[in-house]
Write a protein that holds these residues in place. Sequence first.
Motif, PDB file in Angstrom:
ATOM      1  N   LEU A   1      -1.822  -0.188  -7.411  1.00 30.99           N
ATOM      2  CA  LEU A   1      -2.283   1.128  -6.933  1.00 30.99           C
ATOM      3  C   LEU A   1      -3.588   1.045  -6.140  1.00 30.99           C
ATOM      4  O   LEU A   1      -4.059   2.047  -5.617  1.00 30.99           O
ATOM      5  CB  LEU A   1      -2.444   2.074  -8.125  1.00 30.99           C
ATOM      6  CG  LEU A   1      -1.153   2.405  -8.886  1.00 30.99           C
ATOM      7  CD1 LEU A   1      -1.438   3.336 -10.060  1.00 30.99           C
ATOM      8  CD2 LEU A   1      -0.100   3.010  -7.962  1.00 30.99           C
ATOM      9  N   GLN A   2      -4.159  -0.161  -6.048  1.00 31.36           N
ATOM     10  CA  GLN A   2      -5.451  -0.339  -5.384  1.00 31.36           C
ATOM     11  C   GLN A   2      -5.263  -0.778  -3.916  1.00 31.36           C
ATOM     12  O   GLN A   2      -4.188  -1.206  -3.532  1.00 31.36           O
ATOM     13  CB  GLN A   2      -6.244  -1.416  -6.169  1.00 31.36           C
ATOM     14  CG  GLN A   2      -7.692  -1.521  -5.823  1.00 31.36           C
ATOM     15  CD  GLN A   2      -8.404  -0.187  -5.906  1.00 31.36           C
ATOM     16  OE1 GLN A   2      -8.429   0.550  -4.917  1.00 31.36           O
ATOM     17  NE2 GLN A   2      -8.958   0.142  -7.077  1.00 31.36           N
ATOM     18  N   TYR A   3      -6.326  -0.656  -3.089  1.00 32.44           N
ATOM     19  CA  TYR A   3      -6.307  -1.308  -1.773  1.00 32.44           C
ATOM     20  C   TYR A   3      -6.184  -2.811  -1.990  1.00 32.44           C
ATOM     21  O   TYR A   3      -6.595  -3.331  -3.037  1.00 32.44           O
ATOM     22  CB  TYR A   3      -7.622  -1.069  -1.019  1.00 32.44           C
ATOM     23  CG  TYR A   3      -7.859   0.363  -0.598  1.00 32.44           C
ATOM     24  CD1 TYR A   3      -7.132   0.928   0.443  1.00 32.44           C
ATOM     25  CD2 TYR A   3      -8.839   1.129  -1.227  1.00 32.44           C
ATOM     26  CE1 TYR A   3      -7.367   2.235   0.839  1.00 32.44           C
ATOM     27  CE2 TYR A   3      -9.081   2.435  -0.833  1.00 32.44           C
ATOM     28  CZ  TYR A   3      -8.341   2.986   0.199  1.00 32.44           C
ATOM     29  OH  TYR A   3      -8.577   4.270   0.592  1.00 32.44           O
ATOM     30  N   GLY A   4      -5.689  -3.494  -0.966  1.00 30.78           N
ATOM     31  CA  GLY A   4      -5.641  -4.958  -1.029  1.00 30.78           C
ATOM     32  C   GLY A   4      -6.433  -5.555   0.114  1.00 30.78           C
ATOM     33  O   GLY A   4      -6.935  -4.820   0.976  1.00 30.78           O
ATOM     34  N   PRO A   5      -6.538  -6.877   0.150  1.00 32.40           N
ATOM     35  CA  PRO A   5      -7.242  -7.507   1.274  1.00 32.40           C
ATOM     36  C   PRO A   5      -6.477  -7.308   2.581  1.00 32.40           C
ATOM     37  O   PRO A   5      -5.244  -7.283   2.574  1.00 32.40           O
ATOM     38  CB  PRO A   5      -7.274  -8.996   0.896  1.00 32.40           C
ATOM     39  CG  PRO A   5      -6.303  -9.170  -0.216  1.00 32.40           C
ATOM     40  CD  PRO A   5      -6.017  -7.836  -0.817  1.00 32.40           C
TER      41      PRO A   5
ATOM     42  N   LEU B 161      -5.990  -0.716   7.298  1.00 32.63           N
ATOM     43  CA  LEU B 161      -6.799  -1.404   6.273  1.00 32.63           C
ATOM     44  C   LEU B 161      -6.063  -2.555   5.591  1.00 32.63           C
ATOM     45  O   LEU B 161      -6.567  -3.664   5.503  1.00 32.63           O
ATOM     46  CB  LEU B 161      -7.316  -0.430   5.204  1.00 32.63           C
ATOM     47  CG  LEU B 161      -8.227   0.687   5.710  1.00 32.63           C
ATOM     48  CD1 LEU B 161      -8.574   1.628   4.550  1.00 32.63           C
ATOM     49  CD2 LEU B 161      -9.490   0.157   6.362  1.00 32.63           C
ATOM     50  N   CYS B 162      -4.873  -2.276   5.089  1.00 33.08           N
ATOM     51  CA  CYS B 162      -4.100  -3.336   4.432  1.00 33.08           C
ATOM     52  C   CYS B 162      -2.656  -2.859   4.322  1.00 33.08           C
ATOM     53  O   CYS B 162      -2.385  -1.672   4.425  1.00 33.08           O
ATOM     54  CB  CYS B 162      -4.648  -3.642   3.043  1.00 33.08           C
ATOM     55  SG  CYS B 162      -4.476  -2.276   1.880  1.00 33.08           S
ATOM     56  N   SER B 163      -1.753  -3.813   4.111  1.00 32.60           N
ATOM     57  CA  SER B 163      -0.363  -3.429   3.841  1.00 32.60           C
ATOM     58  C   SER B 163      -0.227  -3.121   2.357  1.00 32.60           C
ATOM     59  O   SER B 163      -1.034  -3.580   1.543  1.00 32.60           O
ATOM     60  CB  SER B 163       0.579  -4.557   4.251  1.00 32.60           C
ATOM     61  OG  SER B 163       0.500  -4.740   5.649  1.00 32.60           O
ATOM     62  N   SER B 164       0.819  -2.377   2.020  1.00 35.88           N
ATOM     63  CA  SER B 164       0.946  -1.853   0.664  1.00 35.88           C
ATOM     64  C   SER B 164       0.946  -2.929  -0.425  1.00 35.88           C
ATOM     65  O   SER B 164       1.825  -3.795  -0.456  1.00 35.88           O
ATOM     66  CB  SER B 164       2.255  -1.063   0.557  1.00 35.88           C
ATOM     67  OG  SER B 164       2.567  -0.870  -0.809  1.00 35.88           O
ATOM     68  N   PRO B 165      -0.030  -2.896  -1.328  1.00 31.76           N
ATOM     69  CA  PRO B 165      -0.009  -3.832  -2.460  1.00 31.76           C
ATOM     70  C   PRO B 165       1.223  -3.639  -3.346  1.00 31.76           C
ATOM     71  O   PRO B 165       1.698  -4.600  -3.953  1.00 31.76           O
ATOM     72  CB  PRO B 165      -1.300  -3.512  -3.221  1.00 31.76           C
ATOM     73  CG  PRO B 165      -2.209  -2.986  -2.175  1.00 31.76           C
ATOM     74  CD  PRO B 165      -1.325  -2.194  -1.259  1.00 31.76           C
ATOM     75  N   ILE B 166       1.733  -2.426  -3.421  1.00 31.89           N
ATOM     76  CA  ILE B 166       2.916  -2.206  -4.274  1.00 31.89           C
ATOM     77  C   ILE B 166       4.063  -3.086  -3.789  1.00 31.89           C
ATOM     78  O   ILE B 166       4.685  -3.823  -4.567  1.00 31.89           O
ATOM     79  CB  ILE B 166       3.351  -0.711  -4.258  1.00 31.89           C
ATOM     80  CG1 ILE B 166       2.225   0.179  -4.782  1.00 31.89           C
ATOM     81  CG2 ILE B 166       4.639  -0.516  -5.050  1.00 31.89           C
ATOM     82  CD1 ILE B 166       2.531   1.673  -4.736  1.00 31.89           C
ATOM     83  N   THR B 167       4.329  -3.029  -2.505  1.00 27.25           N
ATOM     84  CA  THR B 167       5.470  -3.813  -2.015  1.00 27.25           C
ATOM     85  C   THR B 167       5.133  -5.310  -1.949  1.00 27.25           C
ATOM     86  O   THR B 167       6.013  -6.148  -2.104  1.00 27.25           O
ATOM     87  CB  THR B 167       5.974  -3.286  -0.657  1.00 27.25           C
ATOM     88  OG1 THR B 167       4.928  -3.325   0.299  1.00 27.25           O
ATOM     89  CG2 THR B 167       6.487  -1.871  -0.769  1.00 27.25           C
ATOM     90  N   GLN B 168       3.863  -5.641  -1.736  1.00 25.85           N
ATOM     91  CA  GLN B 168       3.500  -7.065  -1.751  1.00 25.85           C
ATOM     92  C   GLN B 168       3.737  -7.660  -3.137  1.00 25.85           C
ATOM     93  O   GLN B 168       4.224  -8.788  -3.283  1.00 25.85           O
ATOM     94  CB  GLN B 168       2.031  -7.254  -1.353  1.00 25.85           C
ATOM     95  CG  GLN B 168       1.773  -6.955   0.116  1.00 25.85           C
ATOM     96  CD  GLN B 168       0.370  -7.375   0.527  1.00 25.85           C
ATOM     97  OE1 GLN B 168       0.029  -8.550   0.498  1.00 25.85           O
ATOM     98  NE2 GLN B 168      -0.443  -6.409   0.924  1.00 25.85           N
ATOM     99  N   LEU B 169       3.405  -6.899  -4.167  1.00 26.08           N
ATOM    100  CA  LEU B 169       3.623  -7.397  -5.538  1.00 26.08           C
ATOM    101  C   LEU B 169       5.120  -7.432  -5.865  1.00 26.08           C
ATOM    102  O   LEU B 169       5.588  -8.303  -6.603  1.00 26.08           O
ATOM    103  CB  LEU B 169       2.860  -6.525  -6.541  1.00 26.08           C
ATOM    104  CG  LEU B 169       1.338  -6.712  -6.474  1.00 26.08           C
ATOM    105  CD1 LEU B 169       0.609  -5.625  -7.268  1.00 26.08           C
ATOM    106  CD2 LEU B 169       0.918  -8.095  -6.976  1.00 26.08           C
ATOM    107  N   PHE B 170       5.857  -6.488  -5.290  1.00 25.19           N
ATOM    108  CA  PHE B 170       7.307  -6.488  -5.467  1.00 25.19           C
ATOM    109  C   PHE B 170       7.890  -7.803  -4.928  1.00 25.19           C
ATOM    110  O   PHE B 170       8.692  -8.477  -5.582  1.00 25.19           O
ATOM    111  CB  PHE B 170       7.925  -5.287  -4.738  1.00 25.19           C
ATOM    112  CG  PHE B 170       9.419  -5.225  -4.808  1.00 25.19           C
ATOM    113  CD1 PHE B 170      10.061  -4.528  -5.821  1.00 25.19           C
ATOM    114  CD2 PHE B 170      10.208  -5.879  -3.858  1.00 25.19           C
ATOM    115  CE1 PHE B 170      11.451  -4.476  -5.891  1.00 25.19           C
ATOM    116  CE2 PHE B 170      11.587  -5.828  -3.923  1.00 25.19           C
ATOM    117  CZ  PHE B 170      12.212  -5.126  -4.939  1.00 25.19           C
ATOM    118  N   VAL B 171       7.467  -8.173  -3.731  1.00 26.65           N
ATOM    119  CA  VAL B 171       7.960  -9.415  -3.120  1.00 26.65           C
ATOM    120  C   VAL B 171       7.613 -10.614  -4.004  1.00 26.65           C
ATOM    121  O   VAL B 171       8.440 -11.485  -4.270  1.00 26.65           O
ATOM    122  CB  VAL B 171       7.373  -9.598  -1.697  1.00 26.65           C
ATOM    123  CG1 VAL B 171       7.594 -11.016  -1.189  1.00 26.65           C
ATOM    124  CG2 VAL B 171       8.007  -8.594  -0.741  1.00 26.65           C
TER     125      VAL B 171
END
Length: 492
Positions: A86-90, A309-319
């Motif tokens: 749910l947070q911003y990512g790098p 700012l960044c791409s979605s951390p939700i979907t990055q963690l999903f991957v």
Amino acid sequence: MADRPIGGSGGRRARETARELARYEALFAARTRGMKSSAMREMMALTERPEVISLAGGLPDTSTFAPELYAKLMSQVAAESTARALQYGPTEGMAVTVDCIVEVMAAEGTSVDPANVIVTTGGQQVIDLVCKALIDPGDVIVAEAPTYPGAVPTFGAYQADVVQIEMDADGMPIDELESVLDRLAGEGKRPKFIYTIPNFQNPGGVTMSLPRRRRLVDLARERELLVLEDNPYGLLRYEGEPLPTLYSLDASLGGGGAVGAGDDGVASDLVIYLGTFSKILSPGLRLGWAVAPHAVLEKLNLGKQGADLCSSPITQLFVSAYFAERAADGRPAWIEYVERLRDLYRRRRDVMLESLAEHFGGRASWTRPEGGLFIWATLDGVDTTDLMGRSKGVAFVPGRSAYMDGDRGSGSMRLNFAGVPEEDIREGIRRISAIVGPNTGMLMGTLTGSEPAGQPSRERTDPEKDAKLAEVLELPRRSEQDSPSRRRSRDR
Ligand SMILES: Cc1ncc(COP(=O)(O)O)c(C=O)c1O
């Protein structure tokens, strides 16, 4: 809702929009004049209608992804990584996602340094960010003809001067590219980058041959040119041997040597590579990536900060969670899924090829892609944009949208065979044939370099007549010295 006419109540809506535009005219930036509506947008509206069979769009078949696995991975991300998700990512992307990208690149036969990777919001964002970093109004981009319809509005928005080089069955002819570069040099111009989709090109369906890949890399090194290698489909190969990426070819030569780095056999310093999870997993994730030389990466990163700012951390963690999954036989689940997609799409490609032969044999030509999602079909005496306007029950992408001038490609259409079931492919092609009617003429293939499928070979006894025919049919005019067969043997 699904039955709402496109654009609301037609003429009235158009007049209102025109009045509105006039009101704001003085406020709009000059670049908006280069922003043409991507054909895709209209297409998507049409494909919303349930009665329409859509062979448009670049859609993979997401219904093939197991719902239980999707639910499991989403719950896992939600339960185990709540705060991170749910947070911003790098801006450059999460390290766990970059690891997955390195794995995909390895499957493409390309080793990359994770430090050269930036995670983006789809591959589309890479095209945008590369233009943002490199293109001032009037700068030259060299691209294939036809080119990816989704890149056309982006290039337009950055007011690039795009020189499109007609492809043949082996992709972009490098001799042609060399002549274009010489001509441009004569005018004091140097392209900011060469844009190519070497594998199962969108929309053309053709693949750049290995000799041409080597020559392209050599040429880029000789002339210190950047290449944007757009490769969403490389892993979706249905036959034949995989070919090395331009990125790996340049890296194996020790990088281009123009900007330093790249002497370790891993990094290229002339090729910007674009990858995406859209076609091997899901476009809904909106995750892609670029692999680029450090200096370029830095600018892409700054551009991305300004964009999202960044791409979605939700979907990055999903991957990341997905890449940890194992199939029943112990192999990575993502690799097994890609294999299933390959089997499915190969069958669908074959069904579309059969249907085209059944309904258009002798009066159209089309490419026979070794992979990817698209067939490019060309008809004589038909404007596919008009055809699309008249079409009620079937959608495709008119060829014009793959050309910056919006004029060329009028007789062609892009057909997606991957996103629809076999019976819809058959019915869709039948419907196109019904709208076209039985009286279209015959045409030499623009990309196949061949006679129309199902048509006996024509004797070439009159080169002048052929040249005229080529002109009428919008084929690139080739001198005898530069005939497709000669060029192919030279390029090989
Ligand atoms: C050649 C090419 N490049 C880039 C993209 C962008 O894909 P995405 O933004 O979904 O990664 C597509 C999608 O169809 C494509 O075909």
